[in-house]
Enzyme design. Sequence first.
Site, PDB file in Angstrom:
ATOM      1  N   ILE A  64       2.266  -5.070  -4.184  1.00  0.00           N
ATOM      2  CA  ILE A  64       2.682  -3.262  -4.196  1.00  0.00           C
ATOM      3  C   ILE A  64       2.073  -2.025  -4.503  1.00  0.00           C
ATOM      4  O   ILE A  64       2.542  -1.488  -5.213  1.00  0.00           O
ATOM      5  CB  ILE A  64       4.055  -3.223  -3.625  1.00  0.00           C
ATOM      6  CG1 ILE A  64       4.594  -4.652  -2.959  1.00  0.00           C
ATOM      7  CG2 ILE A  64       4.317  -2.063  -3.004  1.00  0.00           C
ATOM      8  CD1 ILE A  64       5.729  -4.547  -2.802  1.00  0.00           C
ATOM      9  N   PRO A  65       0.259  -2.268  -3.992  1.00  0.00           N
ATOM     10  CA  PRO A  65       0.579  -0.637  -5.290  1.00  0.00           C
ATOM     11  C   PRO A  65       1.426   0.483  -4.731  1.00  0.00           C
ATOM     12  O   PRO A  65       1.016   0.751  -3.382  1.00  0.00           O
ATOM     13  CB  PRO A  65      -1.205  -0.236  -5.370  1.00  0.00           C
ATOM     14  CG  PRO A  65      -1.147  -1.857  -2.945  1.00  0.00           C
ATOM     15  CD  PRO A  65      -0.579  -2.428  -3.490  1.00  0.00           C
ATOM     16  N   HIS A  66       1.429   1.342  -5.072  1.00  0.00           N
ATOM     17  CA  HIS A  66       2.505   2.374  -4.903  1.00  0.00           C
ATOM     18  C   HIS A  66       2.179   3.614  -5.420  1.00  0.00           C
ATOM     19  O   HIS A  66       2.327   3.729  -6.846  1.00  0.00           O
ATOM     20  CB  HIS A  66       3.712   2.521  -4.820  1.00  0.00           C
ATOM     21  CG  HIS A  66       4.051   1.528  -5.666  1.00  0.00           C
ATOM     22  ND1 HIS A  66       3.791   1.160  -6.511  1.00  0.00           N
ATOM     23  CD2 HIS A  66       5.070   1.867  -6.343  1.00  0.00           C
ATOM     24  CE1 HIS A  66       4.679   0.642  -7.447  1.00  0.00           C
ATOM     25  NE2 HIS A  66       5.776   1.455  -7.697  1.00  0.00           N
ATOM     26  N   VAL A  67       1.969   5.019  -5.067  1.00  0.00           N
ATOM     27  CA  VAL A  67       1.362   6.356  -5.719  1.00  0.00           C
ATOM     28  C   VAL A  67       2.202   6.700  -5.210  1.00  0.00           C
ATOM     29  O   VAL A  67       2.129   6.746  -3.596  1.00  0.00           O
ATOM     30  CB  VAL A  67       0.501   6.396  -6.481  1.00  0.00           C
ATOM     31  CG1 VAL A  67      -0.334   5.342  -7.561  1.00  0.00           C
ATOM     32  CG2 VAL A  67      -0.283   6.519  -5.103  1.00  0.00           C
ATOM     33  N   LEU A 102       1.938   1.756  -0.357  1.00  0.00           N
ATOM     34  CA  LEU A 102       2.257   2.705  -0.322  1.00  0.00           C
ATOM     35  C   LEU A 102       1.946   4.274  -0.778  1.00  0.00           C
ATOM     36  O   LEU A 102       2.428   3.905  -2.076  1.00  0.00           O
ATOM     37  CB  LEU A 102       4.274   2.069  -0.887  1.00  0.00           C
ATOM     38  CG  LEU A 102       4.699   2.971  -0.305  1.00  0.00           C
ATOM     39  CD1 LEU A 102       5.353   3.373   0.845  1.00  0.00           C
ATOM     40  CD2 LEU A 102       6.591   2.720  -1.000  1.00  0.00           C
TER      41      LEU A 102
END
Length: 154
Positions: A64-67, A102
């Site tokens: 879940i790469p998220h920033v 995300l």
Amino acid sequence: MDLCDLLAPDGIIASLQATSKKHALQELAGLASERTGLDAREIFNTLLQRERLGSTGLGRGIAIPHVKLDGLDDIFCMFARLEVPIEYESHDNEPVDLLFLLLAPEHASGDHLKALASISRVVREPSIMDAMRNAESTDELRMALTMMAPSHAA
């Protein structure tokens, strides 16, 4: 906050081609840029910076790469199933084949956490994960992604 509410209308990629973690993030950044109007390079660089803090690979083939990003008004979520699993530096050292991207506005701390929790609830269900991996079309993937988790009430 349900995953079906989070996912962008055209935010399901049934067969993403990527040969590495960096390549996957670059592809996702490009797709997110097309859908949000944000700069692809900025998205990609921010994702890389986040990964340097620690891998967003959860294990069991999921990441879940998220920033958080300036210039974004609402939470943006995409899902991509990779054609071939890739090394992702996950906690269990297993390759990743399912990615949730995300992106959240800089000021959306609470909503960002709620969105991550929503995704986490979905990926905890083995039956949903199986359905996602076995789906033969984008429509089947959407159905799998938006399946309600079975109730554990007695």
